[in-house]
Design an enzyme around this catalytic site. Sequence first.
Site, PDB file in Angstrom:
ATOM      1  N   ASP A 129       0.796  -1.230   0.000  1.00  0.00           N
ATOM      2  CA  ASP A 129       0.000   0.000   0.000  1.00  0.00           C
ATOM      3  C   ASP A 129       0.828   1.280   0.000  1.00  0.00           C
ATOM      4  OD1 ASP A 129       1.048  -0.027   2.565  1.00  0.00           O
ATOM      5  OD2 ASP A 129      -0.881   0.006   3.602  1.00  0.00           O
ATOM      6  N   HIS A 130       2.112   1.209   0.304  1.00  0.00           N
ATOM      7  CA  HIS A 130       2.910   2.423   0.516  1.00  0.00           C
ATOM      8  C   HIS A 130       3.649   2.924  -0.727  1.00  0.00           C
ATOM      9  CE1 HIS A 130       2.174   2.447   4.762  1.00  0.00           C
ATOM     10  NE2 HIS A 130       3.138   3.287   5.026  1.00  0.00           N
ATOM     11  N   ASP A 194       3.546  -0.742  11.392  1.00  0.00           N
ATOM     12  CA  ASP A 194       3.080   0.580  11.002  1.00  0.00           C
ATOM     13  C   ASP A 194       2.454   1.206  12.232  1.00  0.00           C
ATOM     14  OD1 ASP A 194       2.285   2.202   8.219  1.00  0.00           O
ATOM     15  OD2 ASP A 194       0.947   2.597   9.902  1.00  0.00           O
ATOM     16  N   ARG A 476      -1.813  12.635  10.006  1.00  0.00           N
ATOM     17  CA  ARG A 476      -0.600  13.400  10.304  1.00  0.00           C
ATOM     18  C   ARG A 476      -0.480  14.601   9.404  1.00  0.00           C
ATOM     19  NH1 ARG A 476       2.952   8.275  11.624  1.00  0.00           N
ATOM     20  NH2 ARG A 476       2.128   8.113  13.727  1.00  0.00           N
ATOM     21  N   SER A 671       5.821   7.817  12.777  1.00  0.00           N
ATOM     22  CA  SER A 671       5.756   6.488  12.188  1.00  0.00           C
ATOM     23  C   SER A 671       6.607   5.474  12.936  1.00  0.00           C
ATOM     24  CB  SER A 671       6.199   6.536  10.723  1.00  0.00           C
ATOM     25  OG  SER A 671       5.365   7.376   9.967  1.00  0.00           O
ATOM     26  N   ARG A 673       8.670   3.526  11.642  1.00  0.00           N
ATOM     27  CA  ARG A 673       9.769   3.121  10.756  1.00  0.00           C
ATOM     28  C   ARG A 673      11.079   2.872  11.494  1.00  0.00           C
ATOM     29  NH1 ARG A 673       9.219   8.709   7.542  1.00  0.00           N
ATOM     30  NH2 ARG A 673       7.150   7.799   7.514  1.00  0.00           N
TER      31      ARG A 673
END
Length: 781
Positions: A129-130, A194, A476, A671, A673
């Site tokens: 999806d990213h 995520d 965000r 995030s 990440r």
Amino acid sequence: MATYCLTVARLQLALGQGARRFHVAAALNAKAKVAMSRFEPSNCVNYDQLRSNIDIVRKRLNRPLTLSEKIVYGHLDDPAGQEIARGRTYLRLRPDRVAMQDATAQMAMLQFISSGLPKVAVPSTIHCDHLIEAQIGGVQDLQKAKEVNQEVYSFLASAGAKYGVGFWKPGSGIIHQIILENYAYPGVMLIGTDSHTPNGGGLGSICIGVGGADAVDVMAGIPWELKCPNVIGVKLTGSLSGWTSPKDVILKVAGILTVKGGTGAIVEYHGPGVDSISCTGMATICNMGAEIGATTSVFPYNHRMRTYMEKTGRGEIAVLSNENQDLLVPDSGCEYDQVIEINLSELKPHINGPFTPDLAHPVSEIGSVAEKNGWPLDVKVGLIGSCTNSSYEDMGRAASVAKQALDKGLKSKAQFTITPGSEQIRATIERDGYAKVLRDVGGVVLANACGPCIGQWDRRDVKKGEKNTIVTSFNRNFTARNDANPATHAFVTSPEIVTALAIAGTLNFNPETDFLTAPNGEKFKLVPPTGDELPARDFDPGQDTYQHPPPDGSGLKVDVNPQSNRLQLLEPFDKWSGKDLEDLQVLIKVKGKCTTDHISAAGPWLKFRGHLDNISNNLLIGAVNTENDAVNKIRNLLTGEFGGVPDVARHYKKHNVSWIVVGDENYGEGSSREHAALEPRHLGGRAIIVKSFARIHETNLKKQGLLPLTFSNPSDYDKIRPDDKISIIGLETFAPGKSLNAIIKHIDGSSETIELNHTFNETQIGWFKAGSALNRMKELQ
């Protein structure tokens, strides 16, 4: 026995050990068969185990339990022996499943491959999806993404097949919407790579965002560690009506708690007002709990969840949830660490921003506030969708606003984009006419993906540096988050308010009171939006986009081209030397807010998420340097010249100079990440010293063998100068609860000593000594 297993086709619905069986009619229509082909074996609902663990803990604690405690403690690896103290002890947990989006899945799967294990131990899925950039429209953008990212998609699909991980192809939709539609259920514990994984709390789940190394632990069958969370209660009374939406609940809470007010806590919603919120609305609220730093958020099981599960093919689970409802709601008399009360009947529509998601304003006041602060009033773009607000109900309410404008001959003054949350949502809103209405008002329907919400937006209507305003239904709005333009003022609100403001073309419009002017000069007011919670004709599943892993993938091969600039196999990090860390050079002293977007930018950098060396070229390029208030411009103390942060870090590494970063409050918010932790480790970093950390980032740093440390006295931040060297003292006796010291050595020859705190436990100290959690896992095999 309260156990239910989903099989590949959802046709063999049986209890694991017997007390009752469910039967499904053999005759299914074609679309139902497509929908039912997306599930893998071992997706089991086991309320008996949950009940057993809760009973053990309840007897030990001898007090009523919150819902959060029931689900979390119900997943303890050792419920009889685990020390349990909110905010203090570390829990060892057994989550039920793992979900990974494609940008983070690359590194997670590379780490899993490095572990040497043959297959994942729990049901796991990858969601593409990213990596889909919004540019023209859904069909064209999806096709381009498949071509540009073919190497990465091939890697993820083949790695999933080899190691037993389900693969949702590009175009399937956003990970959190897919989870809500398919995998979440009341009482489940799921971790996802995520930060918006808590979306699943809208279906009574404990869903927690983590880094890839945490996911590897769970996929490897190792108990997963989480600091025992505090529990913040949000009591809802009254009921939603008119222009007020579920989004306004979390926008209000964000204004109350701020971006760090939920750190270390689960936010648990309860009270009579809960029943006025749809299941997907509850998911919206939980999703954006990430913006207050919460570990996760959750709602108690109710009839809205039951109806949603029935509509999404999980009626059998709804039956079990009803039978076990006592496990899925808080105990009477349970105690929260903090309680916030919100009367939904009095709550007004909100809009938060710019530049931070906790700057809350009533929509009725945003025009005057913007004028006072010099924020651009003209709305250039309105964007609806994202993992936060892309449900059928969201699209219906937005379409009802758009239809009113169309009926009067009006179209959107601003550019307008629509992002469906999943292929199922896209197909259903196309069938039911919502998509046509949104197009007719001037909208462009984008691919079922994250798109502009995460910076995957090829925006061309303004130049970089041009001051402008956009309004979104995203979560965000950090500086440059959506379009890489630091001058874009991004505001977060509900899809229906976004639609109204896009039609009006200005922030200075309150749809509750203000009038629009039709082309014929007629003045009219928009009436409050309406929208069905769920489709009357059931969902249209759309195209089948799920790849089930084969029963045995051991003979399959996963290729990573050594010449690739997108993928790179990992080399283990070096172990701790056994000595104190002497004379670490300050790489950068960061000023103010430093999110994971500042530490490891997304947008165009997403394409390098599977290549650690290449993506390390974005290390801290968005952080503000205290020495000159500039971004990506720091002094190289070896040459005396200024250069980019990653360039100076590489120069230090080449010359065997280890370094540290010094930061401010809530360092690493945003995030999940883990690249924001992998990159400093890869380029020679040893420690990060700040006033406070965001939860996920602190854990990610520990996992990669770095030292996340906090000032015992926050004012000591002011003692450190950008050209200092720092020694970390006390590592030879490194122990939980025992502080470390730092000797700050100034360039003028003077020095001073400060105290540093840490939150390491014994297991995590083992990660540090081994060089990383992955190294430690290999040592223990």
